[in-house]
Design an enzyme around this catalytic site. Structure first.
Site, PDB file in Angstrom:
ATOM      1  N   CYS A 164      12.168  11.504  13.535  1.00 48.38           N
ATOM      2  CA  CYS A 164      13.503  10.882  14.164  1.00 48.38           C
ATOM      3  C   CYS A 164      14.065  10.045  12.939  1.00 48.38           C
ATOM      4  CB  CYS A 164      13.393   9.676  15.302  1.00 48.38           C
ATOM      5  SG  CYS A 164      13.097  10.563  16.838  1.00 48.38           S
ATOM      6  N   GLU A 211      15.578   7.244  12.623  1.00 49.31           N
ATOM      7  CA  GLU A 211      15.489   5.582  12.650  1.00 49.31           C
ATOM      8  C   GLU A 211      14.303   5.411  12.133  1.00 49.31           C
ATOM      9  OE1 GLU A 211      16.291   7.399  15.194  1.00 49.31           O
ATOM     10  OE2 GLU A 211      17.206   6.330  16.852  1.00 49.31           O
ATOM     11  N   GLU A 254      13.384  18.233  11.475  1.00 50.21           N
ATOM     12  CA  GLU A 254      12.683  18.965  12.421  1.00 50.21           C
ATOM     13  C   GLU A 254      11.486  19.824  11.921  1.00 50.21           C
ATOM     14  OE1 GLU A 254      15.875  20.576  14.953  1.00 50.21           O
ATOM     15  OE2 GLU A 254      15.959  18.514  15.859  1.00 50.21           O
ATOM     16  N   CYS A 261      15.646   6.935  20.779  1.00 47.26           N
ATOM     17  CA  CYS A 261      14.722   7.021  21.735  1.00 47.26           C
ATOM     18  C   CYS A 261      13.622   6.133  21.950  1.00 47.26           C
ATOM     19  CB  CYS A 261      13.975   8.380  21.271  1.00 47.26           C
ATOM     20  SG  CYS A 261      12.732   8.178  19.978  1.00 47.26           S
ATOM     21  N   CYS A 318      11.252   5.246  19.102  1.00 49.95           N
ATOM     22  CA  CYS A 318      12.139   4.357  17.842  1.00 49.95           C
ATOM     23  C   CYS A 318      12.192   3.197  18.252  1.00 49.95           C
ATOM     24  CB  CYS A 318      13.488   5.235  17.461  1.00 49.95           C
ATOM     25  SG  CYS A 318      13.045   6.687  16.626  1.00 49.95           S
TER      26      CYS A 318
END
Ligand code: THU
Length: 135
Positions: A58, A60, A49, A91, A94
């Site tokens: 993310c 992935e 983050e 998500c 991804c």
């Protein structure tokens, strides 16, 4: 890719160990991903983050970009986990990036810290998807 229950659980344990590496000071929602590529190599990623929230990366996609640096052409197995009561759900962004490096044989395992898991496929996660073959 055909996997025994023992292999599945061992990958799940490995990806769950990664959760503590996630950089999640804002959401406190760690995600970790482990993939095996077409050369049999393992690549890993966690979410990272940023104080500028929209720049979050993310897990992935971090695993996939690491895979590309390591000569990955296709994903044979992708295991994704989170500190969630049910197996984590990737998500939408991804899912689309996973599509780019998947084929009909790609196995996706979604899991959580309690080792509850679901075996799925890109077609199930992203039906009627758009990919390289559509261009
Ligand atoms: N996150 C992932 O890493 N992968 C997903 O598929 C879902 C969301 C991360 C982004 C953010 O750091 C946190 O989970 C909460 O959205």
């Amino acid at each position: 890719m055909i996997l025994s229950e023992k292999e599945i659980l061992s990958y799940i344990d490995e990806v769950n160990l990664l959760l503590e590496k996630a950089y999640v000071p804002y959401s406190k929602f760690p995600v970790a991903a482990l993939l095996i590529d077409d050369n049999g190599n393992i690549h890993k990623g966690v979410n990272v983050e940023n104080a500028s929230f929209g720049l979050t990366l993310c897990a992935e996609r971090n695993a996939i970009t690491t895979g590309i640096t390591g000569n990955m052409k296709k994903i044979r197995l992708l295991v994704v986990t989170g500190n969630t009561p049910e197996p984590i759900s990737p998500c939408g962004a991804c899912r689309q990036v996973i599509k780019e490096f998947s084929d009909k044989d790609t196995v996706i395992i979604l899991t959580n810290k309690n080792r509850k898991y679901r075996i799925t496929s890109l077609d199930e996660l992203l039906p009627y998807s758009f990919g390289p073959e559509d261009l």
